[in-house]
Motif scaffolding. Sequence first.
Motif, PDB file in Angstrom:
ATOM      1  N   GLY A   1     -48.488   2.633 -71.437  1.00  0.00           N
ATOM      2  CA  GLY A   1     -49.342   3.778 -71.148  1.00  0.00           C
ATOM      3  C   GLY A   1     -50.474   3.403 -70.205  1.00  0.00           C
ATOM      4  N   PRO A   2     -51.316   4.408 -69.863  1.00  0.00           N
ATOM      5  CA  PRO A   2     -52.368   4.178 -68.870  1.00  0.00           C
ATOM      6  C   PRO A   2     -53.249   2.958 -69.156  1.00  0.00           C
ATOM      7  CG  PRO A   2     -52.201   6.506 -69.370  1.00  0.00           C
ATOM      8  CD  PRO A   2     -51.255   5.808 -70.309  1.00  0.00           C
TER       9      PRO A   2
ATOM     10  N   SER B   1     -55.682   5.473 -74.843  1.00  0.00           N
ATOM     11  CA  SER B   1     -54.958   5.561 -73.564  1.00  0.00           C
ATOM     12  C   SER B   1     -53.636   4.814 -73.550  1.00  0.00           C
ATOM     13  CB  SER B   1     -55.825   5.042 -72.399  1.00  0.00           C
ATOM     14  OG  SER B   1     -56.964   5.830 -72.281  1.00  0.00           O
ATOM     15  N   GLY B   2     -53.036   4.639 -74.700  1.00  0.00           N
ATOM     16  CA  GLY B   2     -51.756   3.939 -74.717  1.00  0.00           C
ATOM     17  C   GLY B   2     -51.045   4.098 -76.043  1.00  0.00           C
ATOM     18  N   MET B   3     -49.941   3.395 -76.160  1.00  0.00           N
ATOM     19  CA  MET B   3     -49.209   3.390 -77.428  1.00  0.00           C
ATOM     20  C   MET B   3     -48.548   2.035 -77.623  1.00  0.00           C
ATOM     21  SD  MET B   3     -45.775   5.634 -76.557  1.00  0.00           S
ATOM     22  CE  MET B   3     -44.687   4.828 -77.734  1.00  0.00           C
TER      23      MET B   3
ATOM     24  N   ALA C   1     -43.009   9.896 -80.733  1.00  0.00           N
ATOM     25  CA  ALA C   1     -43.599   9.883 -79.388  1.00  0.00           C
ATOM     26  C   ALA C   1     -42.983  10.981 -78.529  1.00  0.00           C
ATOM     27  CB  ALA C   1     -43.423   8.524 -78.727  1.00  0.00           C
ATOM     28  N   CYS C   2     -41.654  10.951 -78.317  1.00  0.00           N
ATOM     29  CA  CYS C   2     -41.070  11.880 -77.342  1.00  0.00           C
ATOM     30  C   CYS C   2     -40.669  13.222 -77.937  1.00  0.00           C
ATOM     31  CB  CYS C   2     -39.877  11.232 -76.644  1.00  0.00           C
ATOM     32  SG  CYS C   2     -38.402  11.027 -77.661  1.00  0.00           S
TER      33      CYS C   2
ATOM     34  N   THR D   1     -43.926   5.731 -70.384  1.00  0.00           N
ATOM     35  CA  THR D   1     -44.622   6.497 -71.419  1.00  0.00           C
ATOM     36  C   THR D   1     -44.923   7.933 -70.985  1.00  0.00           C
ATOM     37  OG1 THR D   1     -45.532   4.417 -72.217  1.00  0.00           O
ATOM     38  CG2 THR D   1     -46.653   6.425 -72.928  1.00  0.00           C
TER      39      THR D   1
ATOM     40  N   ARG E   1     -50.057  23.446 -73.899  1.00  0.00           N
ATOM     41  CA  ARG E   1     -48.696  23.133 -73.459  1.00  0.00           C
ATOM     42  C   ARG E   1     -47.845  22.837 -74.694  1.00  0.00           C
ATOM     43  NH1 ARG E   1     -46.542  18.614 -71.706  1.00  0.00           N
ATOM     44  NH2 ARG E   1     -48.516  17.497 -71.643  1.00  0.00           N
TER      45      ARG E   1
ATOM     46  N   MET F   1     -50.477  -1.203 -88.315  1.00  0.00           N
ATOM     47  CA  MET F   1     -49.893   0.114 -88.024  1.00  0.00           C
ATOM     48  C   MET F   1     -48.387   0.027 -87.832  1.00  0.00           C
ATOM     49  SD  MET F   1     -52.397   2.409 -87.770  1.00  0.00           S
ATOM     50  CE  MET F   1     -52.512   3.577 -86.441  1.00  0.00           C
TER      51      MET F   1
ATOM     52  N   THR G   1     -37.512   4.768 -72.455  1.00  0.00           N
ATOM     53  CA  THR G   1     -38.389   5.946 -72.469  1.00  0.00           C
ATOM     54  C   THR G   1     -37.658   7.202 -72.029  1.00  0.00           C
ATOM     55  OG1 THR G   1     -39.069   5.716 -70.159  1.00  0.00           O
ATOM     56  CG2 THR G   1     -40.327   4.483 -71.814  1.00  0.00           C
TER      57      THR G   1
ATOM     58  N   PHE H   1     -42.955  10.756 -72.362  1.00  0.00           N
ATOM     59  CA  PHE H   1     -43.242  11.234 -73.727  1.00  0.00           C
ATOM     60  C   PHE H   1     -44.337  12.296 -73.707  1.00  0.00           C
ATOM     61  CE2 PHE H   1     -42.341   6.581 -75.142  1.00  0.00           C
ATOM     62  CZ  PHE H   1     -40.990   6.757 -74.915  1.00  0.00           C
ATOM     63  N   ILE H   2     -45.230  12.187 -72.725  1.00  0.00           N
ATOM     64  CA  ILE H   2     -46.359  13.116 -72.649  1.00  0.00           C
ATOM     65  C   ILE H   2     -45.889  14.435 -72.050  1.00  0.00           C
ATOM     66  CG2 ILE H   2     -48.670  13.445 -71.688  1.00  0.00           C
ATOM     67  CD1 ILE H   2     -48.746  10.317 -71.424  1.00  0.00           C
ATOM     68  N   ASP H   3     -45.058  14.319 -71.020  1.00  0.00           N
ATOM     69  CA  ASP H   3     -44.539  15.504 -70.341  1.00  0.00           C
ATOM     70  C   ASP H   3     -43.113  15.186 -69.894  1.00  0.00           C
ATOM     71  OD1 ASP H   3     -43.791  17.541 -68.681  1.00  0.00           O
ATOM     72  OD2 ASP H   3     -45.545  17.422 -67.366  1.00  0.00           O
TER      73      ASP H   3
ATOM     74  N   ASN I   1     -45.291   0.146 -79.364  1.00  0.00           N
ATOM     75  CA  ASN I   1     -43.997   0.424 -79.971  1.00  0.00           C
ATOM     76  C   ASN I   1     -43.366  -0.871 -80.430  1.00  0.00           C
ATOM     77  OD1 ASN I   1     -41.224  -0.291 -78.646  1.00  0.00           O
ATOM     78  ND2 ASN I   1     -42.634   0.034 -76.938  1.00  0.00           N
TER      79      ASN I   1
ATOM     80  N   MET J   1     -44.298   2.954 -84.159  1.00  0.00           N
ATOM     81  CA  MET J   1     -45.121   3.473 -83.067  1.00  0.00           C
ATOM     82  C   MET J   1     -46.520   3.754 -83.560  1.00  0.00           C
ATOM     83  SD  MET J   1     -46.547   6.254 -81.353  1.00  0.00           S
ATOM     84  CE  MET J   1     -45.980   7.731 -82.195  1.00  0.00           C
ATOM     85  N   ALA J   2     -47.512   3.461 -82.735  1.00  0.00           N
ATOM     86  CA  ALA J   2     -48.890   3.830 -83.046  1.00  0.00           C
ATOM     87  C   ALA J   2     -49.590   4.162 -81.737  1.00  0.00           C
ATOM     88  CB  ALA J   2     -49.610   2.674 -83.743  1.00  0.00           C
ATOM     89  N   GLU J   3     -50.281   5.295 -81.742  1.00  0.00           N
ATOM     90  CA  GLU J   3     -51.045   5.616 -80.536  1.00  0.00           C
ATOM     91  C   GLU J   3     -52.352   4.832 -80.559  1.00  0.00           C
ATOM     92  OE1 GLU J   3     -51.144   9.687 -79.237  1.00  0.00           O
ATOM     93  OE2 GLU J   3     -53.041   9.384 -78.172  1.00  0.00           O
TER      94      GLU J   3
ATOM     95  N   LEU K   1     -53.196  10.846 -76.116  1.00  0.00           N
ATOM     96  CA  LEU K   1     -52.169  10.628 -75.103  1.00  0.00           C
ATOM     97  C   LEU K   1     -50.905  11.438 -75.391  1.00  0.00           C
ATOM     98  CD1 LEU K   1     -51.593   8.698 -72.616  1.00  0.00           C
ATOM     99  CD2 LEU K   1     -50.372   7.271 -74.257  1.00  0.00           C
TER     100      LEU K   1
ATOM    101  N   ASN L   1     -48.115  14.014 -77.352  1.00  0.00           N
ATOM    102  CA  ASN L   1     -48.022  15.324 -77.976  1.00  0.00           C
ATOM    103  C   ASN L   1     -47.929  15.153 -79.491  1.00  0.00           C
ATOM    104  OD1 ASN L   1     -47.874  16.307 -75.366  1.00  0.00           O
ATOM    105  ND2 ASN L   1     -45.644  16.239 -75.346  1.00  0.00           N
TER     106      ASN L   1
END
Lengths: 248, 303
Positions: free
Chosen positions: B217-218, B65-67, A214-215, B266, A84, B207, B23, B269-271, B69, B60-62, A45, A47
Amino acid sequence: MRVGFVRRLRGGNVHIGLHPADANALPPMQPGQFVEVAVDKAKVLLNRPFSIFNSSPECLELLVKPLGRASAAIADYEEGDTLRVIAPLGRGFSLPEAPARVLLVGGGVGVAPMYYLARALNERGIRPVLVYGERTAPDPALKELLSRHAELHICTDDGSEGFHGFVIDHPAVTQGEYDYAKICGPEKMMKFMHNYIATNKNWDTEFSLENKMACGLGACLCCVENTTTGNRCVCTDGPVFNLTELPW
Amino acid sequence: MVDLSTRIGDLAIKNPVLTASGTFGFGLEYADFVNLSNLGGFIVKGTTLEPREGNPYPRMAETPSGMLNAVGLQNKGVDHFINHTYPQLEGIGTEVIVNVSGKSVDDYVAVAEKLAALPEIHAIELNISCPNVKQGGMAFGTTCEGASAVVSAVRKAWPRHLMVKLSPNVTSITDIAKAAEGAGADSLSLINTLLGMAIDIERRRPMLSTVTGGLSGPAVKPVAVRMVWQVAKAVNIPVVGLGGIVSAEDAIEFIMAGAVAVQIGTANFIDPSATQKIIDGMEQWCERHGVRSIAELRGCINA
């Protein structure tokens, strides 16, 4: 960005070169800064942060060790693939003025920022000493690169090359005298070095940290390190911190 | 030309895309990636009466499909926000909503009273659902009595739009929603994170430093869509939907479930430019489907 080359090195490290996707030059990057990479092939999920191994207006190079799902998937990329990348991020190492005696210590993939740092020091007329610790003998190509800009000393856990033992026991560390030290590696090694230098030496020392983030932008507050001035973001206040800021 | 403008009760916003508290920092962290004035608004990091250091690292832990915090509301306190952050946000061209948290009812009220002095803050979001603090936080959001007590007290102290953020960690979210509505909330936002946990099996340790944390997250999206749908039917105040939105299609799903607006969390954080892409994507989706106004889609599933 577009993948220009992927070199799979002995010992598992991957050396990857990335070119800008468009005609624009890459922004200037400081040694010790990092980048965030969306490793889509890993199906994760978030980066992942990676040190800058080398950078120029045309190419960003990373040295990645396959330790987790995302870093392992970096080896699956091939020339022409796209990735990316958000770059550069964070505060890098401070660069001393010549003449100065500088020690660099890289433990494992913690050696990644040291090539670019050594290069920047060379441009300032400083040839640093680099002590590089690994489990086993590193790839000759990586050694050749690292020794271009630094006096390289290898330590291996298994004695397969160089000094048999930990970086902290290497004579270049225990008997060398320096004005500055720049250190990156596993937490345990960095804490040993912190303790050793704080107790025995008068070196102006910086550590590069790698907390889970995370970010990467100072927004989520996940990657904080407890410093002498409270919890601070490794991504924006670091990743490089001075020894005096870390209550290790 | 698609009309993306919407209203959260008396709060008119240019499009339905807000950012979720915690976020998006104070917005300024994202200024290199998003033209902040293009957003419907942004909700700044949870603010408390006194500064808070938050929880120890790791936070934080991934997860799939999520995280998770467990930041624990690290912030510099409301006075710092008023004196240092707010001046940088004045005239930014979009709604800035302050997320408010506290250990006690008095804390929430004190923060709301201080924020009432800031003319450009038209709304606050009351966080009665943070799973990562020992006192307060979620404790107020998991019983009808707790929700009612804190919302009615803040209602007396805060003269403008009062949004209340609900916890999904309850047996019946509609009961809590009705309690908040009855106590004077102007709108509801949901869902905050789901309480979760992950273990590093090699080290045989949790974690997170706090053992449990908030899942986002998703992974949480279907739970969030279900709860938005339930709450939108149960109350007569607007609902703002959030939980795992990463695309325009996800956002539209929440609108169809009954939300007037959405928050992006979230995904930032990805984009870091996710919000702009979602706004553009919603407009394009509406054009492709002959939808002239986003309001046409609200609650349209008739279920």
